[in-house]
Design a protein around this motif. Structure first.
Motif, PDB file in Angstrom:
ATOM      1  N   VAL A 160      -4.557 -10.790   7.743  1.00 21.49           N
ATOM      2  CA  VAL A 160      -4.502 -11.533   8.893  1.00 21.49           C
ATOM      3  C   VAL A 160      -3.887 -10.758  10.014  1.00 21.49           C
ATOM      4  CG1 VAL A 160      -4.762 -13.755   7.473  1.00 21.49           C
ATOM      5  CG2 VAL A 160      -2.368 -12.855   8.275  1.00 21.49           C
ATOM      6  N   SER A 161      -4.131 -11.036  11.428  1.00 19.52           N
ATOM      7  CA  SER A 161      -3.622 -10.519  12.501  1.00 19.52           C
ATOM      8  C   SER A 161      -3.286 -11.593  13.521  1.00 19.52           C
ATOM      9  CB  SER A 161      -4.610  -9.831  13.102  1.00 19.52           C
ATOM     10  OG  SER A 161      -4.330  -9.121  14.228  1.00 19.52           O
ATOM     11  N   VAL A 162      -2.019 -11.311  13.879  1.00 19.42           N
ATOM     12  CA  VAL A 162      -1.312 -12.258  14.981  1.00 19.42           C
ATOM     13  C   VAL A 162      -0.725 -11.515  16.017  1.00 19.42           C
ATOM     14  CG1 VAL A 162      -0.632 -14.131  13.255  1.00 19.42           C
ATOM     15  CG2 VAL A 162       0.833 -12.298  13.935  1.00 19.42           C
ATOM     16  N   ARG A 181       8.743  -3.023  -4.708  1.00 16.65           N
ATOM     17  CA  ARG A 181       9.701  -3.718  -4.436  1.00 16.65           C
ATOM     18  C   ARG A 181       9.518  -4.717  -3.353  1.00 16.65           C
ATOM     19  NH1 ARG A 181      15.083  -1.493  -5.197  1.00 16.65           N
ATOM     20  NH2 ARG A 181      15.014  -0.278  -6.885  1.00 16.65           N
ATOM     21  N   SER A 182       8.322  -5.031  -2.953  1.00 21.73           N
ATOM     22  CA  SER A 182       7.743  -5.691  -1.932  1.00 21.73           C
ATOM     23  C   SER A 182       6.762  -6.751  -2.545  1.00 21.73           C
ATOM     24  CB  SER A 182       7.182  -5.101  -0.907  1.00 21.73           C
ATOM     25  OG  SER A 182       8.218  -4.162  -0.285  1.00 21.73           O
ATOM     26  N   ASP A 183       6.859  -8.052  -2.257  1.00 22.30           N
ATOM     27  CA  ASP A 183       5.877  -9.012  -2.549  1.00 22.30           C
ATOM     28  C   ASP A 183       4.751  -9.187  -1.304  1.00 22.30           C
ATOM     29  OD1 ASP A 183       7.611  -9.942  -4.617  1.00 22.30           O
ATOM     30  OD2 ASP A 183       8.733 -11.217  -3.628  1.00 22.30           O
ATOM     31  N   ALA A 184       5.070  -8.551  -0.173  1.00 24.81           N
ATOM     32  CA  ALA A 184       4.063  -8.719   1.164  1.00 24.81           C
ATOM     33  C   ALA A 184       4.285  -7.651   1.712  1.00 24.81           C
ATOM     34  CB  ALA A 184       4.202 -10.045   1.569  1.00 24.81           C
ATOM     35  N   PHE A 185       3.433  -7.313   2.731  1.00 23.94           N
ATOM     36  CA  PHE A 185       3.500  -6.198   3.640  1.00 23.94           C
ATOM     37  C   PHE A 185       3.099  -6.850   5.232  1.00 23.94           C
ATOM     38  CE2 PHE A 185       2.428  -4.660  -0.471  1.00 23.94           C
ATOM     39  CZ  PHE A 185       3.272  -3.617  -0.377  1.00 23.94           C
ATOM     40  N   VAL A 186       3.823  -6.280   6.163  1.00 25.41           N
ATOM     41  CA  VAL A 186       3.583  -6.582   7.608  1.00 25.41           C
ATOM     42  C   VAL A 186       3.615  -5.356   8.236  1.00 25.41           C
ATOM     43  CG1 VAL A 186       4.901  -7.475   9.714  1.00 25.41           C
ATOM     44  CG2 VAL A 186       4.826  -8.775   7.700  1.00 25.41           C
ATOM     45  N   VAL A 187       2.539  -5.070   9.174  1.00 22.91           N
ATOM     46  CA  VAL A 187       2.186  -4.043   9.725  1.00 22.91           C
ATOM     47  C   VAL A 187       2.467  -4.316  11.272  1.00 22.91           C
ATOM     48  CG1 VAL A 187       0.622  -2.174  10.279  1.00 22.91           C
ATOM     49  CG2 VAL A 187       0.369  -3.545   8.104  1.00 22.91           C
ATOM     50  N   LEU A 188       3.519  -3.300  11.832  1.00 27.12           N
ATOM     51  CA  LEU A 188       3.718  -3.379  13.313  1.00 27.12           C
ATOM     52  C   LEU A 188       3.147  -2.202  14.015  1.00 27.12           C
ATOM     53  CD1 LEU A 188       7.664  -4.388  12.979  1.00 27.12           C
ATOM     54  CD2 LEU A 188       5.728  -5.738  12.847  1.00 27.12           C
ATOM     55  N   PRO A 189       3.283  -2.001  15.219  1.00 28.18           N
ATOM     56  CA  PRO A 189       2.555  -0.847  15.954  1.00 28.18           C
ATOM     57  C   PRO A 189       3.192   0.315  15.236  1.00 28.18           C
ATOM     58  CG  PRO A 189       2.790  -2.821  17.460  1.00 28.18           C
ATOM     59  CD  PRO A 189       3.287  -3.184  16.269  1.00 28.18           C
ATOM     60  N   GLY A 190       2.229   1.268  15.173  1.00 22.73           N
ATOM     61  CA  GLY A 190       2.906   2.693  14.587  1.00 22.73           C
ATOM     62  C   GLY A 190       1.744   3.833  14.607  1.00 22.73           C
ATOM     63  N   GLY A 191       2.228   4.732  14.419  1.00 23.00           N
ATOM     64  CA  GLY A 191       1.440   6.217  14.685  1.00 23.00           C
ATOM     65  C   GLY A 191       0.744   6.653  13.311  1.00 23.00           C
ATOM     66  N   ILE A 192       0.567   7.825  12.933  1.00 16.03           N
ATOM     67  CA  ILE A 192      -0.277   8.352  11.944  1.00 16.03           C
ATOM     68  C   ILE A 192       0.404   7.954  10.681  1.00 16.03           C
ATOM     69  CG2 ILE A 192       0.939  10.681  12.117  1.00 16.03           C
ATOM     70  CD1 ILE A 192      -2.863  10.064  11.636  1.00 16.03           C
ATOM     71  N   GLY A 193       1.859   8.103  10.659  1.00 13.11           N
ATOM     72  CA  GLY A 193       2.350   7.778   9.236  1.00 13.11           C
ATOM     73  C   GLY A 193       2.087   6.424   8.909  1.00 13.11           C
ATOM     74  N   LEU A 225      -6.507  -3.686  -6.965  1.00 15.15           N
ATOM     75  CA  LEU A 225      -5.222  -3.183  -7.830  1.00 15.15           C
ATOM     76  C   LEU A 225      -3.813  -4.140  -7.328  1.00 15.15           C
ATOM     77  CD1 LEU A 225      -5.486   0.951  -7.349  1.00 15.15           C
ATOM     78  CD2 LEU A 225      -5.770  -0.511  -9.358  1.00 15.15           C
ATOM     79  N   HIS A 226      -4.038  -4.785  -6.342  1.00 12.95           N
ATOM     80  CA  HIS A 226      -3.219  -5.717  -5.789  1.00 12.95           C
ATOM     81  C   HIS A 226      -3.807  -6.934  -4.980  1.00 12.95           C
ATOM     82  CE1 HIS A 226      -2.429  -4.922  -1.477  1.00 12.95           C
ATOM     83  NE2 HIS A 226      -2.933  -3.986  -1.815  1.00 12.95           N
ATOM     84  N   ARG A 227      -2.946  -7.998  -4.952  1.00  6.08           N
ATOM     85  CA  ARG A 227      -3.649  -9.111  -3.893  1.00  6.08           C
ATOM     86  C   ARG A 227      -2.472  -9.836  -3.229  1.00  6.08           C
ATOM     87  NH1 ARG A 227      -8.190 -10.505  -4.259  1.00  6.08           N
ATOM     88  NH2 ARG A 227      -8.001 -12.818  -3.330  1.00  6.08           N
ATOM     89  N   LYS A 228      -1.350  -8.699  -3.012  1.00  9.42           N
ATOM     90  CA  LYS A 228      -0.174  -8.973  -2.012  1.00  9.42           C
ATOM     91  C   LYS A 228      -0.844  -9.310  -0.613  1.00  9.42           C
ATOM     92  CE  LYS A 228       2.905  -6.374  -4.953  1.00  9.42           C
ATOM     93  NZ  LYS A 228       3.883  -5.417  -4.934  1.00  9.42           N
ATOM     94  N   PRO A 229      -0.031 -10.486   0.314  1.00 10.76           N
ATOM     95  CA  PRO A 229      -0.384 -10.710   1.563  1.00 10.76           C
ATOM     96  C   PRO A 229      -0.190  -9.593   2.598  1.00 10.76           C
ATOM     97  CG  PRO A 229       1.164 -12.493   0.642  1.00 10.76           C
ATOM     98  CD  PRO A 229       0.790 -11.198  -0.459  1.00 10.76           C
ATOM     99  N   ILE A 230      -1.229  -9.542   3.388  1.00  9.02           N
ATOM    100  CA  ILE A 230      -0.890  -8.166   4.437  1.00  9.02           C
ATOM    101  C   ILE A 230      -1.101  -9.063   5.841  1.00  9.02           C
ATOM    102  CG2 ILE A 230      -1.969  -6.157   5.447  1.00  9.02           C
ATOM    103  CD1 ILE A 230      -2.820  -5.729   2.479  1.00  9.02           C
ATOM    104  N   VAL A 231      -0.235  -8.895   6.725  1.00  5.48           N
ATOM    105  CA  VAL A 231      -0.113  -9.326   8.100  1.00  5.48           C
ATOM    106  C   VAL A 231       0.088  -8.319   9.150  1.00  5.48           C
ATOM    107  CG1 VAL A 231       0.784 -11.100   9.743  1.00  5.48           C
ATOM    108  CG2 VAL A 231       0.644 -11.645   7.558  1.00  5.48           C
ATOM    109  N   PHE A 232      -0.690  -8.105  10.030  1.00  2.00           N
ATOM    110  CA  PHE A 232      -0.678  -7.291  11.143  1.00  2.00           C
ATOM    111  C   PHE A 232      -0.097  -7.810  12.258  1.00  2.00           C
ATOM    112  CE2 PHE A 232      -3.743  -4.893   8.567  1.00  2.00           C
ATOM    113  CZ  PHE A 232      -3.494  -3.571   9.253  1.00  2.00           C
ATOM    114  N   HIS A 233       0.848  -7.459  13.073  1.00  2.00           N
ATOM    115  CA  HIS A 233       1.432  -7.929  14.557  1.00  2.00           C
ATOM    116  C   HIS A 233       0.482  -6.833  15.256  1.00  2.00           C
ATOM    117  CE1 HIS A 233       4.446  -7.811  17.798  1.00  2.00           C
ATOM    118  NE2 HIS A 233       4.010  -8.899  17.687  1.00  2.00           N
ATOM    119  N   ASN A 234      -0.176  -7.631  16.260  1.00  2.00           N
ATOM    120  CA  ASN A 234      -1.390  -6.850  16.930  1.00  2.00           C
ATOM    121  C   ASN A 234      -0.810  -7.452  18.495  1.00  2.00           C
ATOM    122  OD1 ASN A 234      -3.550  -5.427  17.421  1.00  2.00           O
ATOM    123  ND2 ASN A 234      -4.944  -7.517  17.247  1.00  2.00           N
TER     124      ASN A 234
END
Length: 201
Positions: free
Chosen positions: A170-172, A103-115, A131-140
């Motif tokens: 990418v990381s911001v 259901r997503s065109d892109a992904f953003v990763v915020l702080p989190g734990g083991i999950g 298997l995919h080339r969707k954008p991935i952005v980390f909030h760091n």
């Protein structure tokens, strides 16, 4: 990078579900969710109403954005779904993760734990397998994800991971930079390859 906001319709957020997280992380998650809404992006998330997860959903909802939560039945008591938004109940973690991916065109990763770590490592593994080339952005914020980046670099340096994986995200540091970084990323989604991902589960 070109602005491809018109080609991004939805963004999945991976993040922590603990209310004991740093208040600054919770506030940033709320802001980022709101920024997605103001950019016309639908938020797809794990369905819980707690922690950064719940704050991102509330931020998007309060800003008038569309939100889709996806949560397994067995986690409803623990993660307390945010009932003000659309929520899909599934039977397993595998189904949850697959539906969030589809259901997503892109992904953003915020702080989190083991999950959160599990989710992002699977996403990067699929990227490494092409298997995919969707954008991935980390909030760091304050280098939260730097130890993970160092570990990934370690596997690259030891010849166990292809060097190209280092360009998979990418990381911001600042919350206000997450959405612009996402919208600036070139979107190249291969629908046929995404179908292949289902065979892995």
């Amino acid at each position: 990078m070109p602005d491809l906001s018109s080609r991004l319709g939805s963004v999945c957020v991976y993040c922590g579900s603990s209310n004991t997280a740093d208040p600054a992380y919770l506030e940033a998650a709320h802001q980022i969710g709101g920024d997605f809404a103001r950019a016309g992006l639908k938020l797809v998330y794990g369905g819980g109403g707690v922690g950064l997860m719940g704050q991102a959903a509330r931020g998007a909802h309060e800003a008038g954005g569309k939100v889709l939560g996806i949560i397994p039945e067995f986690l409803r008591g623990r993660e307390k779904p945010f009932d003000d938004v659309e929520t899909v109940i599934v039977t397993s973690m595998h189904e949850r993760k697959m539906l969030m991916f589809e259901r997503s065109d892109a992904f953003v990763v915020l702080p989190g734990g083991i999950g959160t770590l599990e989710e992002i490592i699977e996403l990067l593994s699929w990227r490494r397998l092409d298997l995919h080339r969707k954008p991935i952005v980390f909030h760091n914020p304050d280098g939260f994800w730097d130890p993970l980046f160092a570990l990934l670099k370690h596997t690259i340096d030891r010849g166990l991971t292809p060097p190209a994986l280092a360009t998979a995200w990418v990381s911001v540091e600042a919350a206000q930079d997450v959405t612009p970084a996402l919208l600036a990323w070139g979107l190249d989604v291969d629908r046929d390859r995404e179908i292949d991902v289902r065979r892995l589960t």
